[in-house]
Design a protein around this motif. Structure first.
Motif, PDB file in Angstrom:
ATOM      1  N   ASP A 114     -20.372  -3.007  -9.063  1.00 43.31           N
ATOM      2  CA  ASP A 114     -20.232  -3.466  -7.331  1.00 43.31           C
ATOM      3  C   ASP A 114     -19.225  -4.719  -7.370  1.00 43.31           C
ATOM      4  O   ASP A 114     -18.470  -4.758  -6.219  1.00 43.31           O
ATOM      5  N   ALA A 118     -15.933  -4.867  -5.223  1.00 42.07           N
ATOM      6  CA  ALA A 118     -15.921  -5.891  -4.169  1.00 42.07           C
ATOM      7  C   ALA A 118     -14.560  -6.673  -4.176  1.00 42.07           C
ATOM      8  O   ALA A 118     -13.865  -6.921  -2.980  1.00 42.07           O
ATOM      9  N   THR A 121     -11.144  -3.957  -4.478  1.00 41.90           N
ATOM     10  CA  THR A 121     -10.960  -2.820  -3.637  1.00 41.90           C
ATOM     11  C   THR A 121     -11.392  -3.154  -2.077  1.00 41.90           C
ATOM     12  O   THR A 121     -10.572  -2.889  -1.384  1.00 41.90           O
ATOM     13  N   LYS A 122     -12.668  -3.429  -2.129  1.00 46.45           N
ATOM     14  CA  LYS A 122     -13.150  -3.932  -0.781  1.00 46.45           C
ATOM     15  C   LYS A 122     -12.584  -4.779  -0.177  1.00 46.45           C
ATOM     16  O   LYS A 122     -11.966  -4.645   1.072  1.00 46.45           O
ATOM     17  N   PHE A 125      -9.071  -4.063   1.288  1.00 45.24           N
ATOM     18  CA  PHE A 125      -8.888  -3.287   2.608  1.00 45.24           C
ATOM     19  C   PHE A 125      -9.510  -3.976   3.669  1.00 45.24           C
ATOM     20  O   PHE A 125      -8.787  -3.924   4.613  1.00 45.24           O
ATOM     21  N   PHE A 126     -10.452  -4.783   3.645  1.00 47.75           N
ATOM     22  CA  PHE A 126     -10.769  -5.866   4.898  1.00 47.75           C
ATOM     23  C   PHE A 126      -9.674  -6.824   5.113  1.00 47.75           C
ATOM     24  O   PHE A 126      -9.600  -7.451   6.156  1.00 47.75           O
ATOM     25  N   THR A 163     -10.956   0.786  -9.691  1.00 51.00           N
ATOM     26  CA  THR A 163     -10.656   0.205  -8.503  1.00 51.00           C
ATOM     27  C   THR A 163      -9.258   0.368  -8.211  1.00 51.00           C
ATOM     28  O   THR A 163      -8.903   0.311  -7.010  1.00 51.00           O
TER      29      THR A 163
END
Length: 257
Positions: A114, A118, A121-122, A125-126, A163
């Motif tokens: 995770d 986080a 990748t995450k 994205f945001f 990732t």
């Protein structure tokens, strides 16, 4: 008058290694550079000072990535020092588990997995999602990928490569979505680079064998340094790359041939 004069850039993880080389090169080309960092304020200030000493403009901003509210914190810090954006470089990333080690599928925990996703990748994205209202038409998004997504598999980097594989899909899909605004989106994929992150096995007397193996992999016969990657990013940030979008740029020095 530099190629990027009058433009504003943001480089995540811009204070050290490849990120610092990118920040300094964009600064030399005339961009005002936001040097993002997560924890090392000293390194960020040193990078800003180096850009200014070379005649450029820069500012540091802090936001820890991979935690709730990271994109909001990053843009809040950016908005305090700049209005609008022309170049976004998603460079920040990690390749190790929570305890700072490399782990294969047998050792990776849910928390390790995770955390890698986080940050790698995450967060990009945001950061992009919330940055689109700030990114001007005709802008540039450049993501740092890795040669591992299309090259020799390394079991100890399985989650890291995953990732970046997701980031590659993000790159091509986003390019198709944002083309209507004249925004290009590309990914740069380095191989092993001589940076502080790799100092443990690439520097010092005991690293001679590792460096020799890397030199042998590339047809160019040497080990990359961070400026090799920074210069490629500078091209993708410039008007000269206006007809290049949705691409995965091999920056391994030919190691995948």
């Amino acid at each position: 008058m530099g190629a990027l004069s009058g433009r504003t850039a943001l480089v995540t993880g811009g204070s050290r290694g490849i990120g610092r080389a990118i920040s300094e090169r964009l600064g030399r080309d005339g961009a005002r550079v936001g040097v993002h960092y997560g924890r090392d304020e000293t390194a960020a200030k040193e990078t800003v000072s180096a850009i200014e000493a070379a005649g450029g403009e820069a500012f540091a901003l802090r936001a820890e990535l991979g935690v709730p509210g990271d994109a909001e914190a990053l843009w809040a810090a950016f908005d305090e020092q700049a209005e609008g954006l022309d170049i976004l470089v998603n460079n920040a990333g990690i390749n190790k588990a929570v305890d700072g080690t490399l782990k294969g599928i047998g050792e990776l925990t849910v928390a390790d997995f995770d955390h890698l996703f986080a940050v790698n990748t995450k967060a990009p994205f945001f950061v992009v999602q919330q940055g689109l209202s700030r990114l001007r038409d005709g802008g540039r998004i450049i993501n740092t990928s890795t040669g591992l997504t299309r090259g020799a598999a390394k079991p100890e980097l399985i989650a890291y490569a995953m990732t970046k594989g997701a980031l590659d899909v993000f790159t091509s899909t986003l390019a198709k979505d944002l083309g209507r605004r004249g925004i290009t989106v590309n990914a740069v994929a380095p191989g092993a680079v001589d940076t502080d992150m790799n100092a443990g096995w690439l520097r010092g007397g005991s690293a001679d064998a590792a460096r020799e193996r890397l030199r042998a992999i590339s047809p160019l016969g040497r080990v990359a340094d961070a400026t090799d990657i920074g210069d490629i990013v500078a091209f993708l940030a410039s008007d000269d790359s206006r007809w290049v979008t949705g691409q995965w740029i091999d920056a391994t020095g030919g190691a995948l041939l």
